[in-house]
Design a protein around this motif. Structure first.
Motif, PDB file in Angstrom:
ATOM      1  N   GLY A 170      15.131  -7.567  76.860  1.00 18.95           N
ATOM      2  CA  GLY A 170      14.237  -8.627  76.413  1.00 18.95           C
ATOM      3  C   GLY A 170      13.249  -8.162  75.364  1.00 18.95           C
ATOM      4  O   GLY A 170      13.016  -8.844  74.365  1.00 18.95           O
ATOM      5  N   ILE A 171      12.684  -6.978  75.544  1.00 19.90           N
ATOM      6  CA  ILE A 171      11.681  -6.569  74.565  1.00 19.90           C
ATOM      7  C   ILE A 171      12.326  -6.083  73.270  1.00 19.90           C
ATOM      8  O   ILE A 171      11.708  -6.130  72.219  1.00 19.90           O
ATOM      9  N   LYS A 172      13.595  -5.661  73.361  1.00 25.00           N
ATOM     10  CA  LYS A 172      14.300  -5.334  72.118  1.00 25.00           C
ATOM     11  C   LYS A 172      14.487  -6.602  71.277  1.00 25.00           C
ATOM     12  O   LYS A 172      14.263  -6.622  70.080  1.00 25.00           O
ATOM     13  N   GLU A 173      14.929  -7.684  71.981  1.00 28.28           N
ATOM     14  CA  GLU A 173      15.127  -8.958  71.287  1.00 28.28           C
ATOM     15  C   GLU A 173      13.803  -9.482  70.735  1.00 28.28           C
ATOM     16  O   GLU A 173      13.749  -9.975  69.609  1.00 28.28           O
ATOM     17  N   ALA A 174      12.752  -9.339  71.541  1.00 28.11           N
ATOM     18  CA  ALA A 174      11.448  -9.833  71.089  1.00 28.11           C
ATOM     19  C   ALA A 174      11.028  -9.110  69.823  1.00 28.11           C
ATOM     20  O   ALA A 174      10.499  -9.718  68.885  1.00 28.11           O
ATOM     21  N   SER A 175      11.264  -7.817  69.794  1.00 28.33           N
ATOM     22  CA  SER A 175      10.897  -7.045  68.613  1.00 28.33           C
ATOM     23  C   SER A 175      11.683  -7.512  67.396  1.00 28.33           C
ATOM     24  O   SER A 175      11.131  -7.708  66.314  1.00 28.33           O
ATOM     25  N   ALA A 176      13.002  -7.719  67.586  1.00 29.06           N
ATOM     26  CA  ALA A 176      13.827  -8.188  66.474  1.00 29.06           C
ATOM     27  C   ALA A 176      13.338  -9.557  66.014  1.00 29.06           C
ATOM     28  O   ALA A 176      13.259  -9.835  64.815  1.00 29.06           O
ATOM     29  N   ALA A 177      12.966 -10.415  66.974  1.00 27.22           N
ATOM     30  CA  ALA A 177      12.510 -11.758  66.626  1.00 27.22           C
ATOM     31  C   ALA A 177      11.189 -11.724  65.863  1.00 27.22           C
ATOM     32  O   ALA A 177      10.856 -12.665  65.162  1.00 27.22           O
ATOM     33  N   CYS A 178      10.438 -10.637  66.014  1.00 23.69           N
ATOM     34  CA  CYS A 178       9.188 -10.508  65.264  1.00 23.69           C
ATOM     35  C   CYS A 178       9.434  -9.988  63.854  1.00 23.69           C
ATOM     36  O   CYS A 178       8.484  -9.736  63.109  1.00 23.69           O
ATOM     37  N   GLY A 179      10.687  -9.766  63.525  1.00 21.41           N
ATOM     38  CA  GLY A 179      10.991  -9.304  62.178  1.00 21.41           C
ATOM     39  C   GLY A 179      11.072  -7.798  62.055  1.00 21.41           C
ATOM     40  O   GLY A 179      10.953  -7.253  60.963  1.00 21.41           O
ATOM     41  N   ALA A 180      11.279  -7.113  63.190  1.00 23.09           N
ATOM     42  CA  ALA A 180      11.390  -5.660  63.114  1.00 23.09           C
ATOM     43  C   ALA A 180      12.832  -5.262  62.833  1.00 23.09           C
ATOM     44  O   ALA A 180      13.756  -5.899  63.332  1.00 23.09           O
ATOM     45  N   SER A 181      12.997  -4.226  62.039  1.00 22.49           N
ATOM     46  CA  SER A 181      14.340  -3.703  61.817  1.00 22.49           C
ATOM     47  C   SER A 181      14.736  -2.897  63.040  1.00 22.49           C
ATOM     48  O   SER A 181      13.918  -2.632  63.917  1.00 22.49           O
TER      49      SER A 181
ATOM     50  N   THR B  85      12.256  -1.084  65.742  1.00 22.26           N
ATOM     51  CA  THR B  85      12.290  -1.381  67.171  1.00 22.26           C
ATOM     52  C   THR B  85      12.434  -0.102  67.985  1.00 22.26           C
ATOM     53  O   THR B  85      11.756   0.097  68.990  1.00 22.26           O
TER      54      THR B  85
END
Lengths: 272, 559
Positions: free
Chosen positions: B428-439, B443
């Motif tokens: 979940g936090i990996k996806e959240a990071s990606a959703a925030c625009g992180a490469s 992440t």
């Protein structure tokens, strides 16, 4: 009378806002999607207007979450996934290989079913997206953090403990923190994947109120299993069944006078 | 008919609690007995024990009836025959610690119990710890000064005089070793430098005759200067040694034999029979401290183990510094970037299997690859002049290559632990990071690695524990019996990665099997074992504390 047991017509979107059609912001054309050899979306066509709340409803496994995750290309992270067709966000084809997915995700924010704050402080959580983008100025970050938390209706509850762990918050607060985190990068569109499914009724009411506040500035797409919720918060509703779009109309029409038999069965609780 | 055990197996009862509890009990008993054994045998080495007089009641070996011997009972065994068979041989035998290595062949003797009898604990017997003659049990007679004055042992000022002179001697010895490690080693380096310059002059064709002549004369001037300095320092050391030997200590050992040694050869004298427990504790603490802080003497059988502590510690730290980035990065690639195909499955399996490869194999690899290939290559490129004189710098075992070898050996442990830690980070936090625009890399760096840090540290702790205790591969790549200098000292550049070093694990092996009198060295081996255990426990403890602090930084209860 408790919200959950009121008849649909009583809780439909607030009478004062009569919906007027707005410009299209997301245009989905002939979209099909596969996980491996399993086709989960079948030739979808849908246009979503700006600054409205659109609800995706349908029984489990109907593909509504998959469609949502296509819109910010979250499905890229899944191996062996494949698509056909196109999605245009503000006129830009998001599957264009020249488009940088990171730019897309800055335009299209997302809130997940299970609240997923980072193992960092509340403050760090909110400004994560900005820091990632390279913004380092303390005063600017502070300002954005406050504004986002205010917009997510969380500021008053956390302003004295911004540097405590995000895990000290309650479930509803965590989900609002995730919304604040999505708001901080100033997207145009916010995707919400069943944001209230693990929250209690009071926290749910808070989030719904928040969605209502936000729709004047953001385009919101919300996936929900809760029919009352869809009725309460959304302007337009799309009903999906087995990977197909069955009906897409104003929420009022979907709930009060559905054209399709399946939609009627679903919203009246006969299956699903 | 066999229903009783079927019933047993299928019973609802808690019979298997006993089975699992038994497993735990056996484990606890094994660990406790190990720790108790090492603690007792390691610590009693330093405790001053009372010395007893034994009288031979029968002729035995080259002892005659009526002979008196000072000793300590070290062991007692029945039904074994360590002693030479004689008329007096009995089923029960005593192992006596009689010290006086220079007068007897061994510090221990086995005698039949019925051939001796304890007669007394005399007041006037002293335990004398010498620099390189081991321990002596003697009756002191007198101190004899250079100028002829004598202090008799029964005169009132004897004790005071003795301890004061010993303190002075200790200061003198420290001064000598300071000079030897400082000025003398600088001069030796200068002499080596001059030799290298001369050699370079021979090899280099670019110089004109006149230049060569000029440099040559310069070098010979430097050589003369260095030799002068050398002589001066040697003279200084000689003088110090003379004053160290200004007093002789005369004493009587068994068989009423009289002898004397220089007081300068004595480290510590005490009279255990006349000491109360507090005084004994004082001696215990001093001996323990000497053991920790001093260099070894007399083929490692005497003195301390300070260099082995430093060597083990520096090597382990270096190894951790080397293994962490490699192991973590490899695990990140395997977990985040590698596709789940046959090739990477094969690699993953190989990594797990690599953890089980015997450590000696890594030693051989380290010798051939790190020492000969890499080290030799470095010498040929950067230390040409030294290599031409056949003086290897990195082309021989050293603490750097030892750390490399152990890092290689422990990489699989770190990789496996890190991969597990990465897997345990909720997606979940990996996806959240990606959703925030992180490469992906952002992440990994900002979210995954910090969240996985406790798990990574656990892997590192395991790797450190394994590396610190390893001996076999080290013998190939840089551990030696006695290192002249430490890998870290005050001399520029302070950390000497090319130096050979001493290691506690190897020291234990050396003491127990390779010293001239392994029986006498065994207590030292136990004391070293205890310290190795303590060092490993201490390093792990620090790492665990660190990990717990990381865990508490952000409570992850909600995951």
């Amino acid at each position: 009378m408790p919200i959950e047991s009121q008849p649909i017509e009583n809780i439909l979107n607030r009478a004062e806002d009569t919906y007027e059609e707005k410009a299209t912001q997301i245009e989905i054309e002939n979209l099909s999607f596969w996980y491996g050899s399993n086709k989960v979306l079948h030739h979808l066509n849908l246009s979503i207007p700006e600054k409205t709340v659109t609800a995706f409803i349908g029984p489990s496994g109907c593909g509504k979450s998959t469609l949502l995750r296509c819109m910010n290309r979250m499905n890229d992270m899944i191996e062996n996934s494949r698509y056909e067709g196109s999605i245009k966000v503000m006129g830009q084809d998001i599957f264009d290989p020249k488009l940088h997915v990171i730019e897309l995700r800055k335009r299209v924010g997302m809130v997940f079913q299970k609240s997923n704050p980072f193992p960092k402080s509340i403050y760090e959580n909110v400004i994560y997206g900005l820091k990632i983008a390279g913004l380092g100025e303390k005063s600017a970050l502070d300002e954005v953090a406050e504004r986002s938390l205010r917009n997510a209706a969380l500021w008053d509850e956390v302003k004295d403990r911004l540097h405590e762990s995000a895990f000290t918050l309650s479930g509803g607060q965590m989900q609002r923190l995730c919304i604040a985190r999505a708001l901080a990068i100033e997207p145009d569109i916010i995707l919400m994947d069943e944001p209230c499914s693990s929250l209690d009724p009071i926290a749910t009411a808070n989030i719904e109120e928040l969605i209502y506040q936000l729709k004047s500035r953001y385009t919101i797409i919300i996936v929900t299993h809760n029919m009352q919720q869809a009725a309460r918060v959304s302007d337009k509703t799309a009903f999906f069944y087995l990977g197909e779009l069955i009906e897409y109309d104003l929420t009022e029409n979907i709930f009060m006078k559905p054209k399709d038999e399946k939609t009627e069965d679903y919203v009246s609780g006969r299956f699903g | 008919m066999n229903s009783w055990y079927k019933k047993l197996l299928s019973d609802q009862g808690e019979k298997f609690v006993w089975l699992s509890a038994m497993g735990l009990t056996v484990g606890i008993i094994m660990i406790t007995s190990l720790i108790v054994l090492v603690l007792v045998r390691g610590l009693t080495v330093f405790w001053p024990k009372d010395i007893t007089y034994f009288e031979f009641t029968a002729d035995y070996d080259n002892w005659q009836r009526g002979d008196i011997l000072a000793g300590i009972v070290a062991d007692r065994e029945t039904d074994v025959h360590h002693s030479i068979q004689s008329d007096a041989a009995a089923d029960t035998e005593l192992k006596l610690y009689i010290a006086n290595r220079i007068y007897n062949n061994s510090q221990f003797i086995w005698v039949p119990e019925n051939a001796v009898r304890m007669i007394s604990k005399p007041d006037n017997i002293f335990s004398v710890h010498t620099l390189d003659m081991g321990e002596l049990f003697v009756k002191p007679l007198k101190l004899v000064y250079n100028n002829g004055t004598e202090v008799l042992s029964n005169s009132p000022g004897f004790q005071k005089q003795l301890s004061q002179s010993l303190r002075e001697n200790n200061a003198l010895r420290e001064e000598i070793s300071r000079i030897e490690r400082g000025a003398l080693s600088r001069i030796n380096k200068e002499l080596l430098d001059i030799q290298l310059e001369l050699r370079r002059l021979e090899l280099d064709q670019d110089f004109s005759e006149a230049e060569i002549e000029r440099i040559r004369s310069e070098l010979s001037e430097r050589l003369i200067l260095a030799n002068q300095q050398n002589e001066r320092i040697q003279q200084q050391i000689l003088e110090l040694r003379e004053s160290l030997n200004r007093i002789r200590f005369e004493f009587e050992v068994q068989h009423d034999r009289q002898d004397s040694i220089s007081l300068g050869d004595i480290v510590q004298i005490y009279n255990p029979n006349r000491m109360n427990p507090v005084q004994k504790l004082g001696v215990f603490i001093v001996s323990l401290w000497d053991f920790l802080s001093e260099f070894p003497r007399a083929a490692n059988m005497e003195g301390g183990i300070f260099p082995t502590i430093v060597g083990t510690f520096v090597m382990t730290v270096l190894m951790s510094i080397l293994v962490t980035p490699v192991g973590v990065m490899a695990a990140v690639y395997l977990h985040e970037y590698a596709r789940n195909n046959l090739f990477f499955r094969l690699i993953r399996t190989s990594v797990s299997n690599l953890a089980g490869v015997p450590s000696i194999v890594f030693g051989v690899f380290g010798l051939s690859f790190f020492v000969y290939f890499l080290g030799g290559g470095i010498d040929n490129i950067f230390f040409q002049d030294k290599a031409a004189l056949n003086i290897p710098t990195f082309g021989t075992g050293g603490i750097l290559w030892a750390s490399f070898t152990l890092a290689l050996m422990t990489t699989p442990v770190v990789i496996v632990a890190t991969e597990e830690a990465l897997s345990s980070v909720p997606s979940g936090i990996k996806e959240a990071s990606a959703a925030c625009g992180a490469s992906k890399w952002q992440t990994i760096r900002k979210i995954l690695l910090p969240a996985a840090r406790p798990g990574i540290l656990t892997g590192l702790i395991l790797a450190t524990a394994r590396g610190a205790g390893e001996v076999a591969p080290l013998m190939f790549v840089g551990v030696i019996k006695l290192a002249p200098s430490l890998p870290i000292d005050g001399e520029f550049p302070f950390v000497h990665l090319d130096r050979k070093f001493m290691h506690m694990g190897f020291h234990i092996f050396d003491l127990a099997f390779q010293s001239p009198d392994s029986e006498a060295a065994l207590p030292m081996a136990f004391a070293t074992t205890l310290l190795l255990l303590l060092l490993v426990i201490l390093m792990n403890f620090v790492a665990i504390l660190f990990r717990n602090r990381l865990r508490h930084a952000y409570d992850q209860d909600t995951f």
